[in-house]
Design an enzyme around this catalytic site. Structure first.
Site, PDB file in Angstrom:
ATOM      1  CD  GLN B 112      -3.503  -0.915   1.936  1.00 25.79           C
ATOM      2  OE1 GLN B 112      -3.171  -0.737   2.978  1.00 25.79           O
ATOM      3  NE2 GLN B 112      -4.520  -1.289   1.526  1.00 25.79           N
ATOM      4  CE  LYS B 161       1.502   1.098  11.950  1.00 22.08           C
ATOM      5  NZ  LYS B 161       0.090   0.911  12.007  1.00 22.08           N
TER       6      LYS B 161
END
Ligand SMILES: Cc1ncc(C[n+]2csc(CCOP(=O)(O)OP(=O)(O)O)c2C)c(N)n1
Lengths: 162, 554
Positions: B112, B161
């Protein structure tokens, strides 16, 4: 007409991509682009050569200015300026031609940076005309490779681009 | 105070006064969603990220505040892009926050991973990839500042992240100071005086008001200028609502699907006062034949708009409200009787009409809506014929009460935008006037409206066609209807299956009661109106022609 534009930008990753993206997207004709440090920490200086009429160049400078990381855009085409480009040329040379080439190098105040039995590597700085003339004179000897920096430019005293 | 990156995001959004976020979670933004969970900020879960971006956009247009949307990395971010591009074209302030794969994985084609900053660079006012959690708070503050100041626009912040998990001291007291971004707002006084002089001397002045008037909140000043010097006002499509269309000086909107009076006045005026507009090709028609008899004043906050599409005599760069206020000091009271008579004659001669018939006409539907609703109604549109009829047959009176995708022309914008608008303006009736083609592009958002009980009303002008394209094929491609005729869909049944109210209208007589029961219903409702299929939007300027070559529908 060809314009020379000096652009001060934040020295951050991705800024050059933004500038070149802008040129691609808006369809401006970019002749050369060089980037390097400026006199100030954290600010890089881009020199652009762009082809276009006055309206097109007005758009180029304004669109550049819209980029958040662009600090200052100056079209210095009409200023009295110093323009320089650096070229490295690898030219074939053996004992029969070497001295003739060295004479040309001398006249142009270029310098030899590497010598080998079959070739010379020459460094030369100057404006485009000078570099073109130099290249033309060396061509008959056999040019093996050319690397060019593209133009950097600076307005003569006293104007500063800040 | 040490916070995680995710907590910093939420804390910063609170400081920015954000009360609602539109988005969809995913692995790369799960930490931010965790921090959002008990933050007190409302989250509206969209059902496609494009919907989320349009909701943020509709919210921003309806309220004047910054709209915020969230998406995960990769497909979440790429799904946002149409919404971002749409906001960019219409100068709408939104802040999009996307998750990104961890910094160590960037460039490795990780799961992703998409180059979100690269993809969105040409469609954002600015964007950021955060590489250091200590930069996060400052970046968010800058992003909001950039989004809403100057010429507004979308700003995207891509947060890997690991940055969401890392911790830093939270401080939001810093001043925003971006050396490359200092929009000028006041306008050059010499230019303003020069403009006033031209206005005072002109015999046939005409104002062209654009979306910038609405963005800067300058409608009142525009009204003062128009009434002080008795100047007729045309608007661009984006300028609809900046000047009350029921005012005698209103020429309504100009351009390809504009009004006769507006297009003629712009062509014949001796002074054009363009305010907060960018002279788009849809407004000007053939640009070199646009307003050729006029001296041109151009007021805009974006210097790059000056001389971009139309070369002007007096540019004034700055905020429309501030500039109009100072211009008003130098403009004298005046009234050019002959010109005004001529304008009134034009308006009288070219009233909008349509041929009524046995089938329900889309124009009739819009007129009925216009008769039935109060002034506290926000009209949102999809794209195509429905959009143009909504612009033409509804009398628009107030700024921020007409919301439509002008620059990008995005089918599927209207419905999610209406959800965002309703969230921002719960007091107002919000109606999305839709085409069947457009509605189907984001129809899944009925679920969003139902789940969150957002009582928007969708009126589908169901012509079983991609009507606007069909119209072009009829007029310019010998009626060769290549891929523009659709199978009939029952949108009322679809609405019901999502849990919304659905009403179908096939006869004229059913329309008013259907509209009022939809409006009175406390939840989201869809009125599916079966309308004449081969109805055209007229008048119209053929593509590439000058705007006074407007034809049809006299
Ligand atoms: C996303 C997108 N795809 C394609 C188009 C091209 N397009 C412009 S208008 C139109 C037809 C719209 O059909 P519909 O929503 O049914 O509205 P109508 O014109 O019939 O009122 C199309 C396909 C567009 N504007 N946006």
């Amino acid at each position: 007409m060809r314009h020379t534009i000096a652009v001060l930008v934040e020295n951050k990753s991705g800024v050059l991509a933004r500038v070149s993206n802008l040129f691609r997207r808006r369809g401006y004709n970019i002749e050369s682009i060089t980037v390097g440090k400026s006199e100030r920490e954290g600010i890089a200086r881009i020199t652009l050569e762009v082809d276009g009429d006055e309206l097109a160049i007005e758009q180029v400078t304004k669109q550049l200015n819209k980029l958040i990381e662009v600090i200052k855009v100056s079209d210095i085409t009409h200023d009295e300026m110093i323009e320089r480009e650096l070229m490295l040329i690898k030219v074939s040379a053996d004992t029969s031609t070497r001295s003739e080439i060295l004479q040309i190098v001398d006249i142009f105040r270029a310098g030899v940076v590497d010598v080998s039995p079959k070739a010379l590597v020459i460094e030369i700085t100057g404006d485009r005309d000078k570099l073109d003339a130099f290249e033309a004179l060396l061509r008959p000897f056999g040019i093996k490779e050319i690397a060019c920096t593209g133009k950097v430019a600076m307005v003569r005293h006293p104007k500063e681009i800040k | 105070m040490k916070l995680t990156g995710a907590q910093i995001v939420i804390e910063a959004l609170k400081r920015e006064g954000v009360d609602v976020i539109f988005g969809i979670p995913g692995g790369a933004i799960i930490d931010v969603y965790d921090a959002l969970y008990d933050s007190g900020i409302r989250h509206i879960l969209a059902h496609h990220e494009q919907g989320a971006a349009h909701m943020a956009d509709g919210y921003a247009r309806a309220t004047g505040k910054v709209g915020v949307c969230f998406a995960t990395s990769g497909p979440g971010a790429t799904n946002l892009t149409t919404g971002i591009a749409n906001a960019y074209m219409d100068s709408v302030p939104i802040v999009a926050i996307t998750g990104q794969v961890a910094t160590g994985l960037i460039g490795k084609d990780a799961f992703q991973e998409a180059d979100t900053v690269g993809i969105t660079s040409p469609i954002t006012k600015h964007n950021y990839l955060i590489r250091d959690v200590n930069e996060l708070a400052k970046t968010i503050k800058e992003a909001f500042y950039i989004a809403k100041t100057g010429r507004p626009g979308p700003v995207l912040i891509d947060i890997p992240k690991d940055i969401q998990i890392a911790t830093a001291d939270f401080d939001y007291s810093m001043e925003v100071d971006i050396r490359g971004y200092k929009p000028s707002v006041t306008g050059h006084i010499k230019q303003i005086k020069e403009a006033a002089k031209l206005i005072n001397e002109s015999k046939k002045p005409c104002i062209l008001a654009g979306g910038g008037v609405i963005i800067s909140g300058a409608s009142e000043e525009l009204f003062k200028l128009a009434t002080k010097a008795n100047i007729p006002v045309a608007t661009t499509f984006m300028g609809i609502g900046s000047f009350p269309q029921d005012h005698p000086f209103s020429l309504k909107s100009a351009g390809m699907h504009g009004n006769y009076a507006a297009n003629y006045a712009l062509t014949e005026c001796d002074l054009l006062i363009a305010i907060g507009c960018r002279f788009s090709d849809r407004t000007t028609g053939k640009a070199d034949e646009f307003a050729t008899r006029a001296k041109k004043i151009h007021i805009d906050i974006d210097p790059a708009e000056i001389n971009k599409n139309v070369v002007v005599d007096i540019p004034i760069v700055g905020d429309a409200k501030i500039i109009l206020n100072s211009l008003l000091e130098y403009v004298e009271e005046k009234r050019e009787e002959e010109w005004l008579d001529y304008i009134m004659g034009l308006k009288e001669e070219h009233r909008l009409t349509y041929a009524d018939g046995p089938a329900v006409k889309p124009q009739f539907v819009i007129e009925k809506i216009c008769e039935m609703v109060s002034e506290n109604t926000v009209i949102v549109t999809e794209v195509g014929q429905n959009q143009m009829w909504s612009a033409l047959f509804f009398t628009h009176k107030k700024p921020r009460h007409f919301i439509s995708s002008g620059g990008l022309g995005t089918m599927g914008f209207g419905f999610p935008a209406s959800i965002g608008a309703k969230v921002g303006r719960p007091d107002a009736l919000v109606i999305d006037i839709a085409g069947d083609g457009s509605f189907m592009m984001n129809i899944q958002e009925i679920a969003t409206a139902v789940e969150n009980n957002i009582p928007v009303k969708v009126i589908v002008l169901n012509n079983r066609a991609l009507g606007m394209v069909r119209q072009w094929q009829e007029l310019f491609y010998k009626k060769r209807y290549s891929s523009t005729i659709l199978k009939e869909v029952n949108f009322a049944e679809i609405a019901k299956s999502f849990g919304a109210k659905g009403i179908r209208v096939t006869e004229k007589e059913q329309l008013v009661s259907a509209l009022s029961s939809a409006i009175d219903y406390p939840g989201p409702a869809v009125v599916d109106v079966i309308v004449e299929q081969e109805e055209n939007v007229i008048p119209m300027v053929p593509p590439g022609a000058p705007i006074d070559r407007i034809v049809g529908g006299k």
